[in-house]
Design a protein around this motif. Structure first.
Motif, mmCIF file in Angstrom:
data_model
loop_
_atom_site.group_PDB
_atom_site.id
_atom_site.type_symbol
_atom_site.label_atom_id
_atom_site.label_comp_id
_atom_site.label_asym_id
_atom_site.label_seq_id
_atom_site.Cartn_x
_atom_site.Cartn_y
_atom_site.Cartn_z
ATOM 1 N N GLY A 4 0.755 -4.643 12.925
ATOM 2 C CA GLY A 4 -0.693 -4.706 12.817
ATOM 3 C C GLY A 4 -1.170 -6.126 13.009
ATOM 4 N N SER A 5 -2.357 -6.411 12.499
ATOM 5 C CA SER A 5 -2.922 -7.747 12.603
ATOM 6 C C SER A 5 -2.558 -8.570 11.384
ATOM 7 N N ASN A 6 -2.904 -9.856 11.428
ATOM 8 C CA ASN A 6 -2.660 -10.768 10.302
ATOM 9 C C ASN A 6 -1.195 -10.829 9.890
ATOM 10 N N GLY A 7 -0.297 -10.619 10.849
ATOM 11 C CA GLY A 7 1.124 -10.720 10.551
ATOM 12 C C GLY A 7 1.680 -9.563 9.756
ATOM 13 N N ILE A 8 0.981 -8.432 9.733
ATOM 14 C CA ILE A 8 1.405 -7.270 8.943
ATOM 15 C C ILE A 8 2.260 -6.324 9.777
ATOM 16 N N SER A 9 3.317 -5.810 9.169
ATOM 17 C CA SER A 9 4.116 -4.736 9.756
ATOM 18 C C SER A 9 4.184 -3.590 8.755
ATOM 19 N N LEU A 10 4.014 -2.372 9.236
ATOM 20 C CA LEU A 10 4.025 -1.181 8.391
ATOM 21 C C LEU A 10 5.234 -0.321 8.743
ATOM 22 N N LYS A 11 5.913 0.181 7.713
ATOM 23 C CA LYS A 11 7.022 1.114 7.925
ATOM 24 C C LYS A 11 6.777 2.358 7.073
ATOM 25 N N LEU A 12 6.750 3.518 7.729
ATOM 26 C CA LEU A 12 6.645 4.803 7.048
ATOM 27 C C LEU A 12 8.026 5.431 6.986
ATOM 28 N N THR A 13 8.368 6.017 5.831
ATOM 29 C CA THR A 13 9.647 6.699 5.689
ATOM 30 C C THR A 13 9.442 8.053 5.028
ATOM 31 N N SER A 14 10.261 9.006 5.405
ATOM 32 C CA SER A 14 10.210 10.345 4.834
ATOM 33 C C SER A 14 11.568 11.011 5.061
ATOM 34 N N PRO A 15 12.043 11.805 4.107
ATOM 35 C CA PRO A 15 13.321 12.496 4.319
ATOM 36 C C PRO A 15 13.238 13.587 5.379
ATOM 37 N N THR A 16 12.029 14.016 5.723
ATOM 38 C CA THR A 16 11.864 15.086 6.713
ATOM 39 C C THR A 16 11.117 14.599 7.952
ATOM 40 N N ASN A 17 9.853 14.241 7.803
ATOM 41 C CA ASN A 17 9.043 13.804 8.940
ATOM 42 C C ASN A 17 7.863 12.999 8.415
#
Length: 328
Positions: free
Chosen positions: A60-73
């Protein structure tokens, strides 16, 4: 050049249309609804479509990184975004500031009514609810600033701090579950048409606290009306950025592409051109149909876009809007 005087950041900027006063999307009798989104998800959001993955990452902006995790989807798409907005709104409105937040719906249709969606979307919303049920998100942010050294003299020997400015980098991380649990019942009468009911959604304390502290008010009526997932992301970002702009901000095209519509190979000029063109199309549509007060320009040479301070389309206690939860 004048362009060098404009502060360069990783944010989104939009397109100026002198004929914007010709557009009036609010019908006289149409009720406008207010909802919330986590500020982080206006910077880096869910995947646009079903990626069928247990891990998804986005810069993303402002040096942000996002990680989504899920055991299925991981949750995804426009309906994932709408459900995230509803969950966030309940978290913001909950008076209990420390614990989990319980949401209860007698039938799936009650949740659809709150989201202002037809019953035909029940399967989509139930799918997204199942994605959110065991999902979590983590984020990292690195912000670098130039500061006067005397502000940090405690980290240097007494009276021996540098006389010149120093570079200070702030590293932030977080890991947050969306829910503590989701429960519902299913009735099967043998006809093949199973009925879902007695829904209980328990938002995690950390998600509720995060939303209370970092939520952005949006016009849910507009947000729902924007059909594409990328359009929703751009609209939410413009609303968010508008709250803090004090001077014109220039955003280069490669940062827009990286944030809103990344390509597999950044060196492929054709891919980047197509991606950038799609972003500009959505910006124009948002200004013309959904946010006519937006003050923006596009660099004619295709280098990027500039955003100027604009009237906020919605405030947290705006009396023009009803809360999306008010009619439930």
């Amino acid at each position: 050049m004048a362009k060098k005087k404009i502060k360069e950041m990783n944010e989104l900027i939009a397109y100026d249309n002198p004929d914007s006063e010709l557009f009036d999307i609010e019908k006289p009798d149409e009720k406008q609804y207010l909802a919330y989104l986590p500020a982080l998800f206006t910077t880096a959001s869910l995947p646009f479509r079903n990626v069928n993955k247990t891990v998804f990452e986005r810069k993303g902006s402002n040096g942000i990184s996002l990680k989504l995790t899920s055991p299925t989807n991981v949750p995804f798409g426009r309906y994932g975004r709408l459900l995230l907005s509803v969950l966030t709104t309940h978290a913001v409105l909950e008076k209990n500031k420390m614990g989990p937040v319980l949401l209860e719906y007698h039938k799936l249709s009650d949740l659809l009514t709150e989201m202002q969606l037809p019953k035909s979307r029940g399967k989509d919303i139930k799918e997204q609810l199942e994605c959110f049920s065991n999902a979590a998100f983590s984020f990292t942010q690195k912000v670098t600033e130039l500061k006067a050294a005397y502000l940090f003299e405690e980290i240097y020997d007494k009276n021996n701090f540098p006389k010149q400015d120093i570079i200070v980098t702030t590293h932030s991380t977080g890991n947050i579950r969306f829910t503590e649990g989701v429960q519902y019942k299913e009735a099967d009468d043998g006809s093949g048409d199973k009925k879902s009911f007695a829904f209980k959604i328990i938002l995690s304390p950390e998600f509720a606290a995060f939303c209370k502290k970092h939520a952005v008010p949006i016009n849910y009526t507009v947000y729902k009306s924007i059909s594409s997932a990328i359009g929703k992301d751009i609209y939410a970002w413009l609303v968010y950025r508008n709250n803090s702009i004090t001077e014109p901000i220039f955003v280069p095209r490669h940062k827009l592409v990286e944030q809103f519509n990344p390509v597999d190979d950044a060196k492929n000029d054709n891919q980047e051109n197509v991606s950038y063109f799609r972003i500009l199309e959505n910006i124009r549509e948002i200004k013309e149909k959904y946010y006519p007060e937006l003050k923006v320009t596009i660099d004619k040479g295709g280098e990027g876009i500039t955003l100027y301070k604009s009237p906020a389309p919605v405030l947290s206690k705006d009396t023009r809007y009803a809360l999306i939860t008010s009619d439930i």
